[in-house]
Design a protein around this motif. Structure first.
Motif, PDB file in Angstrom:
ATOM      1  N   GLU A   8       0.819  -1.201   0.000  1.00  0.00           N
ATOM      2  CA  GLU A   8       0.000   0.000   0.000  1.00  0.00           C
ATOM      3  C   GLU A   8       0.859   1.258   0.000  1.00  0.00           C
ATOM      4  OE1 GLU A   8      -2.675  -0.209   3.249  1.00  0.00           O
ATOM      5  OE2 GLU A   8      -3.792  -1.938   2.467  1.00  0.00           O
ATOM      6  N   VAL A   9       2.126   1.095   0.301  1.00  0.00           N
ATOM      7  CA  VAL A   9       3.047   2.232   0.313  1.00  0.00           C
ATOM      8  C   VAL A   9       3.980   2.111  -0.883  1.00  0.00           C
ATOM      9  CG1 VAL A   9       4.806   3.469   1.608  1.00  0.00           C
ATOM     10  CG2 VAL A   9       2.944   2.319   2.823  1.00  0.00           C
ATOM     11  N   PRO A  10       3.835   2.945  -1.895  1.00  0.00           N
ATOM     12  CA  PRO A  10       4.703   2.862  -3.068  1.00  0.00           C
ATOM     13  C   PRO A  10       6.130   3.250  -2.707  1.00  0.00           C
ATOM     14  CG  PRO A  10       3.359   4.850  -3.160  1.00  0.00           C
ATOM     15  CD  PRO A  10       2.850   4.040  -2.005  1.00  0.00           C
ATOM     16  N   PRO A  11       7.114   2.695  -3.399  1.00  0.00           N
ATOM     17  CA  PRO A  11       8.510   3.051  -3.112  1.00  0.00           C
ATOM     18  C   PRO A  11       8.772   4.516  -3.417  1.00  0.00           C
ATOM     19  CG  PRO A  11       8.339   1.779  -5.139  1.00  0.00           C
ATOM     20  CD  PRO A  11       6.988   1.726  -4.497  1.00  0.00           C
ATOM     21  N   THR A  12       9.634   5.116  -2.631  1.00  0.00           N
ATOM     22  CA  THR A  12       9.980   6.523  -2.845  1.00  0.00           C
ATOM     23  C   THR A  12      10.907   6.648  -4.055  1.00  0.00           C
ATOM     24  OG1 THR A  12      11.934   6.398  -1.423  1.00  0.00           O
ATOM     25  CG2 THR A  12       9.820   6.941  -0.373  1.00  0.00           C
ATOM     26  N   THR A  13      11.082   7.882  -4.506  1.00  0.00           N
ATOM     27  CA  THR A  13      11.985   8.128  -5.631  1.00  0.00           C
ATOM     28  C   THR A  13      13.410   7.705  -5.282  1.00  0.00           C
ATOM     29  OG1 THR A  13      10.635   9.998  -6.408  1.00  0.00           O
ATOM     30  CG2 THR A  13      12.920   9.907  -7.158  1.00  0.00           C
ATOM     31  N   ALA A  14      13.817   7.928  -4.041  1.00  0.00           N
ATOM     32  CA  ALA A  14      15.165   7.548  -3.611  1.00  0.00           C
ATOM     33  C   ALA A  14      15.360   6.039  -3.677  1.00  0.00           C
ATOM     34  CB  ALA A  14      15.429   8.056  -2.190  1.00  0.00           C
ATOM     35  N   VAL A  15      14.336   5.296  -3.252  1.00  0.00           N
ATOM     36  CA  VAL A  15      14.414   3.829  -3.296  1.00  0.00           C
ATOM     37  C   VAL A  15      14.509   3.351  -4.744  1.00  0.00           C
ATOM     38  CG1 VAL A  15      13.129   1.704  -2.865  1.00  0.00           C
ATOM     39  CG2 VAL A  15      13.246   3.471  -1.099  1.00  0.00           C
ATOM     40  N   LYS A  16      13.700   3.918  -5.625  1.00  0.00           N
ATOM     41  CA  LYS A  16      13.756   3.556  -7.042  1.00  0.00           C
ATOM     42  C   LYS A  16      15.119   3.896  -7.633  1.00  0.00           C
ATOM     43  CE  LYS A  16       8.814   4.365  -7.847  1.00  0.00           C
ATOM     44  NZ  LYS A  16       7.839   5.200  -8.591  1.00  0.00           N
ATOM     45  N   PHE A  17      15.636   5.056  -7.280  1.00  0.00           N
ATOM     46  CA  PHE A  17      16.920   5.529  -7.779  1.00  0.00           C
ATOM     47  C   PHE A  17      18.042   4.571  -7.387  1.00  0.00           C
ATOM     48  CE2 PHE A  17      20.721   8.176  -7.768  1.00  0.00           C
ATOM     49  CZ  PHE A  17      20.566   8.953  -8.910  1.00  0.00           C
ATOM     50  N   GLY A  19      17.719   1.507  -6.113  1.00  0.00           N
ATOM     51  CA  GLY A  19      17.429   0.141  -6.557  1.00  0.00           C
ATOM     52  C   GLY A  19      17.823  -0.084  -8.001  1.00  0.00           C
ATOM     53  N   ALA A  20      17.508   0.882  -8.864  1.00  0.00           N
ATOM     54  CA  ALA A  20      17.857   0.759 -10.277  1.00  0.00           C
ATOM     55  C   ALA A  20      19.358   0.725 -10.469  1.00  0.00           C
ATOM     56  CB  ALA A  20      17.245   1.916 -11.065  1.00  0.00           C
ATOM     57  N   ALA A  23      20.829  -2.668  -9.082  1.00  0.00           N
ATOM     58  CA  ALA A  23      20.514  -3.784  -9.977  1.00  0.00           C
ATOM     59  C   ALA A  23      21.376  -3.738 -11.239  1.00  0.00           C
ATOM     60  CB  ALA A  23      19.032  -3.739 -10.357  1.00  0.00           C
ATOM     61  N   ALA A  24      21.583  -2.535 -11.774  1.00  0.00           N
ATOM     62  CA  ALA A  24      22.398  -2.395 -12.974  1.00  0.00           C
ATOM     63  C   ALA A  24      23.856  -2.759 -12.697  1.00  0.00           C
ATOM     64  CB  ALA A  24      22.302  -0.960 -13.502  1.00  0.00           C
ATOM     65  N   CYS A  25      24.342  -2.424 -11.511  1.00  0.00           N
ATOM     66  CA  CYS A  25      25.718  -2.781 -11.144  1.00  0.00           C
ATOM     67  C   CYS A  25      25.886  -4.295 -11.053  1.00  0.00           C
ATOM     68  CB  CYS A  25      26.098  -2.130  -9.813  1.00  0.00           C
ATOM     69  SG  CYS A  25      26.436  -0.360  -9.922  1.00  0.00           S
ATOM     70  N   SER A  90      20.454   4.641 -12.646  1.00  0.00           N
ATOM     71  CA  SER A  90      19.659   5.240 -11.573  1.00  0.00           C
ATOM     72  C   SER A  90      18.757   6.336 -12.107  1.00  0.00           C
ATOM     73  CB  SER A  90      20.589   5.816 -10.500  1.00  0.00           C
ATOM     74  OG  SER A  90      21.323   4.798  -9.872  1.00  0.00           O
ATOM     75  N   ILE A  91      19.275   7.127 -13.036  1.00  0.00           N
ATOM     76  CA  ILE A  91      18.493   8.235 -13.579  1.00  0.00           C
ATOM     77  C   ILE A  91      17.484   7.745 -14.606  1.00  0.00           C
ATOM     78  CG2 ILE A  91      18.615  10.344 -14.960  1.00  0.00           C
ATOM     79  CD1 ILE A  91      21.317  10.899 -13.631  1.00  0.00           C
ATOM     80  N   ARG A  92      17.931   6.965 -15.572  1.00  0.00           N
ATOM     81  CA  ARG A  92      17.037   6.608 -16.683  1.00  0.00           C
ATOM     82  C   ARG A  92      15.922   5.653 -16.252  1.00  0.00           C
ATOM     83  NH1 ARG A  92      17.275   2.126 -20.051  1.00  0.00           N
ATOM     84  NH2 ARG A  92      18.674   0.463 -19.383  1.00  0.00           N
ATOM     85  N   ILE A  93      16.187   4.829 -15.250  1.00  0.00           N
ATOM     86  CA  ILE A  93      15.159   3.901 -14.767  1.00  0.00           C
ATOM     87  C   ILE A  93      14.510   4.418 -13.481  1.00  0.00           C
ATOM     88  CG2 ILE A  93      14.713   1.555 -13.950  1.00  0.00           C
ATOM     89  CD1 ILE A  93      17.053   0.613 -15.669  1.00  0.00           C
TER      90      ILE A  93
END
Length: 223
Positions: A8-17, A19-20, A23-25, A90-93
């Motif tokens: 119910e709580v969407p991930p924050t922009t920082a978490v997405k940043f 996380g992306a 994962a890419a690393c 981190s930026i593009r995803i």
């Protein structure tokens, strides 16, 4: 338990940043030798120190590098590659959803295809602009060879490469190739992110991951 239930709580922009980028690393650790082989095949014939070394195919290129330059050679430039992924991916995803929401008109239920494409182009261009110095250094390490006294390696390390390029070629030297890279990655980012975004939305709307019929699994209902 009927099925998977979205948080119910969407991930924050920082978490997405973060996380992306992370994962890419991780992905880069496995695929970096393939990228190095691609660079060597692309520049074959241009490097005077390596003219006597012939690369044939992806696997053949990696094996030749290991035989002539050592086991670590397929990972030349890995540090710069990880720098690139943490800034580029981190930026593009990680920022795609935030940029898409910024472009979406107030009150709209879903972002249109045009808005998604615009968001993909925006984050792709932003990512290249920020990460281009890391890409330049990564490719220089991947392209350089270590063949004894004929070695063309001129940088002692990743940070030294940043400093040397900026000193000898100017700050603009770190951003060489930015415009064609922006064009390429804007297109790639649109194809990847927009396709992923649409498929994800369709899967959530169809309730395939919950086991409930559509009227009872509206994932946006409580958000």
């Amino acid at each position: 338990m009927v099925g998977l239930k979205p948080s119910e709580v969407p991930p924050t922009t920082a978490v997405k940043f973060l996380g992306a980028g992370t994962a890419a690393c991780v992905a880069d650790l496995f695929t970096f030798p393939l990228d190095t082989a691609k660079v060597r095949l692309q520049i074959q014939g241009e490097n005077l120190a390596a003219q006597r070394v012939q690369y044939r195919g992806v696997l053949g290129t990696i094996l030749t590098m290991v035989r002539t330059e050592g086991l670590r050679s397929p990972y030349n430039g890995l540090v710069a590659g990880l720098h690139r992924q943490m800034s580029f991916a981190s930026i593009r995803i990680g920022l795609y959803d935030s940029v898409k929401q910024f472009y979406t008109p107030t009150g709209a239920d879903h972002a249109s295809i045009a808005i998604r494409i615009l968001a993909g182009c925006t984050t792709g261009a932003m990512a290249v602009t920020c990460a281009q110095p890391t890409d330049v250094v990564k490719v220089r390490f991947q392209a350089s060879t270590r063949l004894g006294p004929e070695s063309d390696r001129k940088y002692s390390g990743t940070m030294d490469a940043y400093r040397t390029i900026a000193k000898e070629e100017g700050i603009r030297g770190l951003w060489k190739g930015t415009l064609p890279n922006i064009t390429r990655n804007a297109i790639v980012n649109c194809a990847e992110m927009v396709t992923y975004d649409i498929i994800k939305e369709k899967l959530l709307d169809s309730c395939l991951l919950t086991g409930l019929p559509p009227p009872f699994c509206d994932w946006e209902a409580g958000m």
